[in-house]
Design a protein around this motif. Structure first.
Motif, mmCIF file in Angstrom:
data_model
loop_
_atom_site.group_PDB
_atom_site.id
_atom_site.type_symbol
_atom_site.label_atom_id
_atom_site.label_comp_id
_atom_site.label_asym_id
_atom_site.label_seq_id
_atom_site.Cartn_x
_atom_site.Cartn_y
_atom_site.Cartn_z
ATOM 1 N N LYS A 215 0.809 -1.215 0.000
ATOM 2 C CA LYS A 215 0.000 0.000 0.000
ATOM 3 C C LYS A 215 0.850 1.277 0.000
ATOM 4 O O LYS A 215 0.299 2.372 -0.068
ATOM 5 N N LEU A 216 2.155 1.113 0.104
ATOM 6 C CA LEU A 216 3.051 2.271 0.132
ATOM 7 C C LEU A 216 3.460 2.658 -1.282
ATOM 8 O O LEU A 216 3.503 1.817 -2.187
ATOM 9 N N ILE A 217 3.766 3.944 -1.470
ATOM 10 C CA ILE A 217 4.213 4.440 -2.774
ATOM 11 C C ILE A 217 5.448 5.308 -2.587
ATOM 12 O O ILE A 217 5.655 5.895 -1.507
ATOM 13 N N VAL A 218 6.266 5.386 -3.601
ATOM 14 C CA VAL A 218 7.452 6.228 -3.558
ATOM 15 C C VAL A 218 7.040 7.695 -3.466
ATOM 16 O O VAL A 218 6.152 8.148 -4.184
ATOM 17 N N GLY A 219 7.679 8.443 -2.563
ATOM 18 C CA GLY A 219 7.344 9.839 -2.330
ATOM 19 C C GLY A 219 6.395 10.050 -1.173
ATOM 20 O O GLY A 219 6.171 11.199 -0.767
ATOM 21 N N GLN A 220 5.831 8.987 -0.630
ATOM 22 C CA GLN A 220 4.886 9.102 0.488
ATOM 23 C C GLN A 220 5.615 9.508 1.766
ATOM 24 O O GLN A 220 6.729 9.070 2.038
ATOM 25 N N SER A 221 4.981 10.363 2.565
ATOM 26 C CA SER A 221 5.563 10.802 3.833
ATOM 27 C C SER A 221 5.365 9.738 4.905
ATOM 28 O O SER A 221 4.288 9.139 5.000
ATOM 29 N N ILE A 222 6.397 9.517 5.696
ATOM 30 C CA ILE A 222 6.387 8.499 6.736
ATOM 31 C C ILE A 222 6.990 9.087 8.003
ATOM 32 O O ILE A 222 8.018 9.772 7.967
ATOM 33 N N LYS A 223 6.360 8.803 9.139
ATOM 34 C CA LYS A 223 6.909 9.223 10.426
ATOM 35 C C LYS A 223 8.014 8.250 10.855
ATOM 36 O O LYS A 223 7.851 7.035 10.760
ATOM 37 N N VAL A 224 9.115 8.807 11.331
ATOM 38 C CA VAL A 224 10.257 8.017 11.784
ATOM 39 C C VAL A 224 10.578 8.422 13.222
ATOM 40 O O VAL A 224 10.764 9.606 13.506
ATOM 41 N N ILE A 225 10.651 7.437 14.101
ATOM 42 C CA ILE A 225 10.965 7.682 15.511
ATOM 43 C C ILE A 225 12.413 7.264 15.768
ATOM 44 O O ILE A 225 12.826 6.168 15.393
ATOM 45 N N LEU A 226 13.166 8.170 16.398
ATOM 46 C CA LEU A 226 14.531 7.870 16.824
ATOM 47 C C LEU A 226 14.536 7.785 18.352
ATOM 48 O O LEU A 226 14.653 8.818 19.031
ATOM 49 N N PRO A 227 14.374 6.600 18.925
ATOM 50 C CA PRO A 227 14.234 6.491 20.383
ATOM 51 C C PRO A 227 15.449 6.994 21.156
ATOM 52 O O PRO A 227 15.305 7.540 22.249
ATOM 53 N N VAL A 228 16.651 6.811 20.625
ATOM 54 C CA VAL A 228 17.858 7.175 21.379
ATOM 55 C C VAL A 228 17.906 8.672 21.638
ATOM 56 O O VAL A 228 18.266 9.112 22.733
ATOM 57 N N VAL A 229 17.542 9.466 20.633
ATOM 58 C CA VAL A 229 17.585 10.924 20.788
ATOM 59 C C VAL A 229 16.204 11.499 21.073
ATOM 60 O O VAL A 229 16.044 12.713 21.150
#
Length: 358
Positions: free
Chosen positions: A236-250
């Motif tokens: 269901k994903l497409i190139v250019g789609q916005s995605i949330k990314v979590i960086l737990p360490v920082v």
């Protein structure tokens, strides 16, 4: 008579000890149960009239859900520096963590023999050029003599062949010189990209083997996140789609864009490799742990304000209004989004809860 009295006393002693033991056990159980303590009857604590509170009904809302997928930070531009020659390392100019620019000298190899070969090749070119100049002049004179019919065609053809042969020899000498210079340039290893040194795997004095890694580099501006996403979500994903990314360490949440979806699933795990580009962060390093929040559809959840949830140790509870009195009720909470908490269990739609006044 004395015999009967003694028998009675003996029989009494046999029953006295068990009776005393049972009585002592009963008293101990009663004491542990609080029979000798003052009891307070349970009651609902009244609302403190000096505290301002407000109530609100629990409402269900349709919200988008996300599945957290484990991911790793990688560098899109990363390279391994190795030697093309078998040579001793004279000097390594960088260490782990050093910033470099494209073209900077990283490693210098021993080059005395190769420098001598360049000089030799250059002298060969000079000699060949001189020979070519002489043969060219002879060919020009031969053409003039042939025009005056002073030499034969055979002699003219031989002079022409000598000239063409000298040109070929000069070209070969020039190629040998270029090859010697190129080989000499291999003794100076330069940075192919702008970036940072990750690690060095050799020290001055070591012998550089062709193909063996000496340094590893990466470009901090090309860091991205890679994750294996199960096929039900990946399709269901497409190139250019916005995605949330979590960086737990920082403790940061960034918004990235899908820049690549590998069009083949891993047959073992039935997952697709998803690559997400990120804005530059100086706290990010290759290999760090991250999480991708992949959209997984919409569900109906009970949402309440975050400040309506209270905590006692590992337990969470809310105050539910029953018969115009607030009563404590333990609940299971889910994720928090925009200061609203989803309730997994413990509350139903329509129930009224106490919310602290702002």
């Amino acid at each position: 008579m004395n015999t009967k009295l003694k028998a009675t006393q003996k029989h009494f002693k046999q029953w006295l000890l068990p009776i005393l033991a049972i009585a002592l056990l009963a008293l101990t159980v009663a004491w542990l149960a609080g029979a000798f303590s003052h009891k307070i009857a349970p009651e609902v604590m009244p609302i403190n009239p000096t505290v301002v509170i407000k109530t609100m009904p629990v409402k269900s809302s349709s919200v988008e859900t996300f599945e957290a997928v484990p991911a790793s930070i990688t560098a899109k531009q990363a390279t391994i520096i190795s030697s093309r020659l078998l040579a001793r390392i004279d000097e390594i100019h960088v260490r782990s963590g050093d910033k470099i620019k494209q073209g900077d000298v990283l490693i210098t190899l021993e080059s005395n023999d190769l420098a001598s070969q360049v000089i030799e090749a250059q002298e060969q070119v000079n000699a060949t050029k001189a020979r070519n100049t002489e043969i060219k002049q002879n060919f020009q004179r031969a053409k003039e003599l042939f025009t005056k019919e002073m030499i034969s065609t055979f002699e003219l053809d031989k002079s022409k062949a000598d000239y063409q042969s000298s040109i070929a020899q000069l070209t070969a000498a020039q190629q040998n010189l270029q090859q010697a210079k190129t080989t000499l340039s291999y003794t100076t290893l330069r940075a192919p990209i702008n970036g940072k040194v990750v690690d060095r795997f050799a020290e001055p004095g070591n012998t550089a083997q062709p193909g063996n890694k000496l340094l590893s580099l990466y470009n901090p501006l090309s860091l991205r996140v890679e994750a294996q996403v199960r096929e039900q979500l990946a399709v269901k994903l497409i190139v250019g789609q916005s995605i949330k990314v979590i960086l737990p360490v920082v403790d940061k949440t960034l918004t990235g864009q899908i820049e690549e979806i590998v069009p083949a699933a891993n047959t073992g795990s039935r997952t697709f490799l998803i690559k997400v580009s990120l804005p530059y962060q100086d706290t990010m390093l290759p290999g760090m742990y991250a999480k991708l929040l992949i959209p997984a559809g919409r569900v109906t959840k009970n949402l309440i304000p975050q400040n309506a949830v209270h905590h006692v140790g590992q337990l969470s509870f809310v105050r539910v209004v029953i018969d115009n009195q607030p009563q404590r009720r333990f609940v299971r909470i889910g994720e928090v989004n925009n200061k609203r908490v989803s309730i997994i269990s413990g509350l139903s739609e329509g129930e009224v809860i106490v919310v602290p006044a702002t």
